[in-house]
Design a protein around this motif. Structure first.
Motif, PDB file in Angstrom:
ATOM      1  N   MET A  66       0.847  -1.198   0.000  1.00  0.00           N
ATOM      2  CA  MET A  66       0.000   0.000   0.000  1.00  0.00           C
ATOM      3  C   MET A  66       0.879   1.243   0.000  1.00  0.00           C
ATOM      4  O   MET A  66       1.952   1.266   0.593  1.00  0.00           O
ATOM      5  CB  MET A  66      -0.903   0.031   1.250  1.00  0.00           C
ATOM      6  N   PRO A  67       0.421   2.327  -0.663  1.00  0.00           N
ATOM      7  CA  PRO A  67       1.231   3.536  -0.654  1.00  0.00           C
ATOM      8  C   PRO A  67       1.408   4.075   0.742  1.00  0.00           C
ATOM      9  O   PRO A  67       0.544   3.937   1.602  1.00  0.00           O
ATOM     10  CB  PRO A  67       0.409   4.512  -1.520  1.00  0.00           C
ATOM     11  N   ALA A  68       2.537   4.738   0.946  1.00  0.00           N
ATOM     12  CA  ALA A  68       2.758   5.410   2.224  1.00  0.00           C
ATOM     13  C   ALA A  68       1.810   6.590   2.332  1.00  0.00           C
ATOM     14  O   ALA A  68       1.175   6.995   1.363  1.00  0.00           O
ATOM     15  CB  ALA A  68       4.216   5.885   2.292  1.00  0.00           C
ATOM     16  N   ASN A  69       1.702   7.141   3.538  1.00  0.00           N
ATOM     17  CA  ASN A  69       0.873   8.327   3.716  1.00  0.00           C
ATOM     18  C   ASN A  69       1.298   9.408   2.736  1.00  0.00           C
ATOM     19  O   ASN A  69       2.480   9.652   2.527  1.00  0.00           O
ATOM     20  CB  ASN A  69       1.003   8.856   5.149  1.00  0.00           C
ATOM     21  N   LEU A  70       0.329  10.074   2.165  1.00  0.00           N
ATOM     22  CA  LEU A  70       0.579  11.088   1.156  1.00  0.00           C
ATOM     23  C   LEU A  70       1.291  12.276   1.772  1.00  0.00           C
ATOM     24  O   LEU A  70       0.862  12.801   2.783  1.00  0.00           O
ATOM     25  CB  LEU A  70      -0.764  11.539   0.568  1.00  0.00           C
ATOM     26  N   PRO A  71       2.397  12.729   1.170  1.00  0.00           N
ATOM     27  CA  PRO A  71       3.057  13.921   1.701  1.00  0.00           C
ATOM     28  C   PRO A  71       2.156  15.135   1.551  1.00  0.00           C
ATOM     29  O   PRO A  71       1.394  15.247   0.598  1.00  0.00           O
ATOM     30  CB  PRO A  71       4.304  14.066   0.812  1.00  0.00           C
ATOM     31  N   HIS A  72       2.252  16.044   2.493  1.00  0.00           N
ATOM     32  CA  HIS A  72       1.533  17.306   2.376  1.00  0.00           C
ATOM     33  C   HIS A  72       2.309  18.243   1.474  1.00  0.00           C
ATOM     34  O   HIS A  72       3.526  18.209   1.421  1.00  0.00           O
ATOM     35  CB  HIS A  72       1.362  17.954   3.756  1.00  0.00           C
ATOM     36  N   ALA A  73       1.607  19.125   0.789  1.00  0.00           N
ATOM     37  CA  ALA A  73       2.289  20.150   0.006  1.00  0.00           C
ATOM     38  C   ALA A  73       3.123  21.011   0.940  1.00  0.00           C
ATOM     39  O   ALA A  73       2.697  21.321   2.045  1.00  0.00           O
ATOM     40  CB  ALA A  73       1.264  21.024  -0.735  1.00  0.00           C
ATOM     41  N   ALA A  74       4.300  21.360   0.489  1.00  0.00           N
ATOM     42  CA  ALA A  74       5.186  22.158   1.337  1.00  0.00           C
ATOM     43  C   ALA A  74       4.601  23.539   1.554  1.00  0.00           C
ATOM     44  O   ALA A  74       3.964  24.104   0.676  1.00  0.00           O
ATOM     45  CB  ALA A  74       6.557  22.280   0.672  1.00  0.00           C
ATOM     46  N   SER A  75       4.808  24.056   2.742  1.00  0.00           N
ATOM     47  CA  SER A  75       4.301  25.394   3.024  1.00  0.00           C
ATOM     48  C   SER A  75       5.092  26.410   2.236  1.00  0.00           C
ATOM     49  O   SER A  75       6.296  26.297   2.068  1.00  0.00           O
ATOM     50  CB  SER A  75       4.439  25.702   4.517  1.00  0.00           C
ATOM     51  N   PRO A  76       4.436  27.450   1.703  1.00  0.00           N
ATOM     52  CA  PRO A  76       5.146  28.432   0.899  1.00  0.00           C
ATOM     53  C   PRO A  76       6.119  29.229   1.738  1.00  0.00           C
ATOM     54  O   PRO A  76       5.988  29.340   2.945  1.00  0.00           O
ATOM     55  CB  PRO A  76       4.023  29.311   0.338  1.00  0.00           C
ATOM     56  N   ARG A  85      10.636  13.675  -0.391  1.00  0.00           N
ATOM     57  CA  ARG A  85       9.308  13.183   0.011  1.00  0.00           C
ATOM     58  C   ARG A  85       8.653  12.384  -1.103  1.00  0.00           C
ATOM     59  O   ARG A  85       8.112  11.297  -0.881  1.00  0.00           O
ATOM     60  CB  ARG A  85       8.405  14.357   0.418  1.00  0.00           C
ATOM     61  N   TRP A  86       8.689  12.935  -2.322  1.00  0.00           N
ATOM     62  CA  TRP A  86       8.012  12.222  -3.408  1.00  0.00           C
ATOM     63  C   TRP A  86       8.780  10.983  -3.842  1.00  0.00           C
ATOM     64  O   TRP A  86       8.168   9.987  -4.258  1.00  0.00           O
ATOM     65  CB  TRP A  86       7.745  13.183  -4.568  1.00  0.00           C
ATOM     66  N   TYR A  87      10.094  11.017  -3.744  1.00  0.00           N
ATOM     67  CA  TYR A  87      10.873   9.807  -4.025  1.00  0.00           C
ATOM     68  C   TYR A  87      10.479   8.703  -3.053  1.00  0.00           C
ATOM     69  O   TYR A  87      10.216   7.563  -3.460  1.00  0.00           O
ATOM     70  CB  TYR A  87      12.366  10.118  -3.917  1.00  0.00           C
ATOM     71  N   ARG A  88      10.410   9.018  -1.774  1.00  0.00           N
ATOM     72  CA  ARG A  88      10.064   7.993  -0.791  1.00  0.00           C
ATOM     73  C   ARG A  88       8.618   7.536  -0.959  1.00  0.00           C
ATOM     74  O   ARG A  88       8.312   6.346  -0.779  1.00  0.00           O
ATOM     75  CB  ARG A  88      10.288   8.532   0.631  1.00  0.00           C
ATOM     76  N   TRP A  89       7.727   8.458  -1.269  1.00  0.00           N
ATOM     77  CA  TRP A  89       6.325   8.083  -1.483  1.00  0.00           C
ATOM     78  C   TRP A  89       6.206   7.121  -2.667  1.00  0.00           C
ATOM     79  O   TRP A  89       5.494   6.118  -2.598  1.00  0.00           O
ATOM     80  CB  TRP A  89       5.482   9.333  -1.714  1.00  0.00           C
ATOM     81  N   LEU A  90       6.934   7.405  -3.748  1.00  0.00           N
ATOM     82  CA  LEU A  90       6.900   6.531  -4.913  1.00  0.00           C
ATOM     83  C   LEU A  90       7.535   5.179  -4.614  1.00  0.00           C
ATOM     84  O   LEU A  90       7.022   4.137  -5.045  1.00  0.00           O
ATOM     85  CB  LEU A  90       7.621   7.208  -6.084  1.00  0.00           C
ATOM     86  N   CYS A  91       8.642   5.187  -3.861  1.00  0.00           N
ATOM     87  CA  CYS A  91       9.251   3.908  -3.479  1.00  0.00           C
ATOM     88  C   CYS A  91       8.270   3.069  -2.667  1.00  0.00           C
ATOM     89  O   CYS A  91       8.120   1.854  -2.898  1.00  0.00           O
ATOM     90  CB  CYS A  91      10.522   4.149  -2.669  1.00  0.00           C
ATOM     91  N   ALA A  92       7.594   3.703  -1.700  1.00  0.00           N
ATOM     92  CA  ALA A  92       6.626   2.973  -0.887  1.00  0.00           C
ATOM     93  C   ALA A  92       5.469   2.470  -1.741  1.00  0.00           C
ATOM     94  O   ALA A  92       4.992   1.335  -1.564  1.00  0.00           O
ATOM     95  CB  ALA A  92       6.114   3.871   0.239  1.00  0.00           C
ATOM     96  N   SER A  93       5.030   3.285  -2.691  1.00  0.00           N
ATOM     97  CA  SER A  93       3.929   2.880  -3.569  1.00  0.00           C
ATOM     98  C   SER A  93       4.287   1.673  -4.416  1.00  0.00           C
ATOM     99  O   SER A  93       3.435   0.838  -4.738  1.00  0.00           O
ATOM    100  CB  SER A  93       3.532   4.043  -4.488  1.00  0.00           C
ATOM    101  N   ARG A  94       5.560   1.547  -4.768  1.00  0.00           N
ATOM    102  CA  ARG A  94       6.017   0.459  -5.635  1.00  0.00           C
ATOM    103  C   ARG A  94       6.678  -0.668  -4.848  1.00  0.00           C
ATOM    104  O   ARG A  94       7.173  -1.630  -5.454  1.00  0.00           O
ATOM    105  CB  ARG A  94       6.989   1.008  -6.684  1.00  0.00           C
TER     106      ARG A  94
END
Length: 310
Positions: free
Chosen positions: A1-11, A246-255
């Protein structure tokens, strides 16, 4: 299962100089439907004037953050019909080994060459962020908002450097430059995982290591305005590399992939440059590199050092 979705970074801190009307893609008609964020990103990526591209990118963030999720264009099929990225006729792009060796930064000419090289990096970084927005069509909403922020801040960095370059009697395009950043973008165009691994958290992360010594040299040469610009860039780049992490780790977890071993495989497959010490470990930790990754990085650097010294 995908990891928890990262939140958009605060501006980052608000910038009163962004101004301007919300961006509409070139050629759009008054009253016509506003193109999706991804289409707008592609339209700006195609612009060849560096200053126009930076200004349009900054306006796009203001418009994009106000868009409803369905207006981002997630899942929309978009094809690029023009050569990418749009770029001005100058600077001349040459092989990295043909880029002129920098002169002493204690002279205006030497500082101009250095500031120009930094401006070229930031111009390419605008293109890379815009490309991530339009090219990868099935990512979560937060992904597009993150890269929208990155594009805006890279445009600010380019503008600050270009303005400072003018005070030294030069302009962007006056010196030859190389195209290594975009060449890696081309190599990773077919896989968002490879893009996240090898552009923000490899090539752009090198800026975390390089910025402190560059800043020190500029300050020692008495160019305190340029040193202050480097402070802004380093502050923002920590956030940009963190977004890549964050997105690299999220994609790794998803795959179902291990981040450390997957990175090593991708770096070898795409022939990523070997990173050389010294590393800015504090900035890399702040950008989300964990201790296993830093240990692997330093181990690779040690191997490289032992090969080059035997």
């Amino acid at each position: 299962m995908p990891a928890n979705l990262p939140h958009a970074a605060s501006p980052g801190a608000p910038d009163p100089d962004r101004g301007g009307m919300p961006f509409a893609a070139p050629g759009s008609l008054s009253g016509a439907a506003v193109p999706s964020l991804r289409r707008q990103a592609l339209a700006i990526l195609c612009l060849s004037d560096a200053h126009e591209k930076a200004a349009a990118t900054r306006r796009m963030r203001l418009a994009g953050e106000a868009m409803a999720p369905e207006a981002l264009g997630i899942g929309e099929a978009i094809s690029d019909e023009l050569p990418l990225p749009g770029r001005p006729p100058l600077p001349e792009l040459v092989a990295p080994q043909r880029v002129e060796r920098r002169r002493s930064i204690h002279t205006p000419a030497g500082r101009s060459a250095l500031i120009h090289a930094l401006a070229h990096i930031e111009f390419n970084a605008i293109n890379l962020a815009l490309d991530a927005i339009w090219r990868f069509d099935a990512m979560p909403v937060a992904f597009y908002l993150d890269w929208l922020r990155v594009a805006d801040e890279e445009a600010l960095h380019f503008s600050l450097l270009a303005q400072h370059l003018a005070t030294l009697g030069a302009r962007y395009g006056d010196f030859p430059a190389h195209n290594s950043l975009w060449e890696m973008a081309d190599k990773t165009a077919g896989d968002v995982l490879a893009r996240m691994a090898l552009v923000p958290r490899t090539l752009e992360a090198r800026g975390l290591d390089a910025s402190p010594p560059v800043r020190a040299k500029l300050a020692a040469a008495g160019d305190h305005e340029a040193a202050a610009i480097i402070d802004i860039i380093l502050r923002d780049e920590v956030g940009h590399v963190a977004i890549g992490n964050r997105w690299y780790r999220w994609l790794c977890a998803s795959r179902g992939m291990d981040p450390v071993t997957t990175y090593a495989e991708l770096a070898a497959r795409y022939q990523a440059p070997r990173l050389r010490p010294p590393f800015n470990l504090a900035a890399r930790r702040a950008a989300g590199f964990d201790e296993d990754e830093l240990a692997w990085l330093e181990g690779q650097a040690s191997q490289l050092y032992s090969v080059t010294t035997t």
